[in-house]
Design an enzyme around this catalytic site. Sequence first.
Site, PDB file in Angstrom:
ATOM      1  N   ASP A 105       0.840  -1.200   0.000  1.00 30.61           N
ATOM      2  CA  ASP A 105       0.000   0.000   0.000  1.00 30.61           C
ATOM      3  C   ASP A 105       0.878   1.254   0.000  1.00 30.61           C
ATOM      4  OD1 ASP A 105      -2.189  -1.659   0.232  1.00 30.61           O
ATOM      5  OD2 ASP A 105      -2.287  -1.470   2.425  1.00 30.61           O
TER       6      ASP A 105
HETATM    7  N1  URA Z   1      -1.010  -5.839   4.238  1.00 31.50           N
HETATM    8  C1  URA Z   1      -1.495  -4.593   4.192  1.00 31.50           C
HETATM    9  O1  URA Z   1      -2.451  -4.259   4.864  1.00 31.50           O
HETATM   10  N2  URA Z   1      -0.892  -3.723   3.368  1.00 31.50           N
HETATM   11  C2  URA Z   1       0.170  -4.032   2.605  1.00 31.50           C
HETATM   12  O2  URA Z   1       0.677  -3.187   1.878  1.00 31.50           O
HETATM   13  C3  URA Z   1       0.665  -5.347   2.665  1.00 31.50           C
HETATM   14  C4  URA Z   1       0.050  -6.230   3.494  1.00 31.50           C
END
Ligand code: URA
Length: 238
Positions: A105
């Site tokens: 993310d």
């Molecule tokens: N889990 C999440 O919530 N975000 C990420 O970027 C990777 C794993």
Amino acid sequence: MGTRLNKVLARAGLTSRRGADRLVAEGRVVVNGLRVTTPGVLVDPAVDRVEVDGRPLPASEPHEYFVVYKPRGYVTTRRDPHGRPVVTELVRGARARLYPVGRLDVDVEGVLLLTNDGSLTHRLLHPRYALPRVYEVVVLGRVAAGELPAWRAGVQLDDGFARPTAAARAGEVAGGTVLRLTFTEGRKHEVKRYCAALGHPVRALRRVAFGPLTLGGLRPGQARPLTDREVGQLRTVR
Ligand code: URA
């Protein structure tokens, strides 16, 4: 030294290895002017002239592999329609067009692999291989050692059951707890949703390992090419 013809055809992106066997069996492949009918014949694509249906193979790009320490604020894509910085900008010196393997993310930092090796990407992300992804998570509130069994037991999320293969406490910060969680899937926002479901929203998230790859000495924003040994380790993921 040479490479099996079916492998050369598959690597050129024409077809799968199995499909290449068929192309050869159907007599559609010519090497140095001679029709070939054995898929295992050894050829050197740099020297031998390989043609399929009378056309030369498209020049195949050598594979390149980089690990980056994705900083927060970077989008895991090649181009962002909103003009935000993207992870591919972090790699200097790549000749090929690289793609991120999986996703972090925008507000998450940590280990990210970039490559143009499509078949390796496919394998690493395939649920069958259950590649471990290790996350260091700062969650809101205190998680006592006695609560860890509940963290290891798993919870039902809206897209199915989720359970880390490991969960441990790694420290405390003001108002929060640092946990180390290992998941073997790459479901969207999985770690954030998991922690929230247990009543401890995520304040900060960093991926510290992706299979055998770790941050090593990298600092946020830095990238380095993988060593041959690391590429070999990724290829033997099973
Ligand atoms: N889990 C999440 O919530 N975000 C990420 O970027 C990777 C794993």
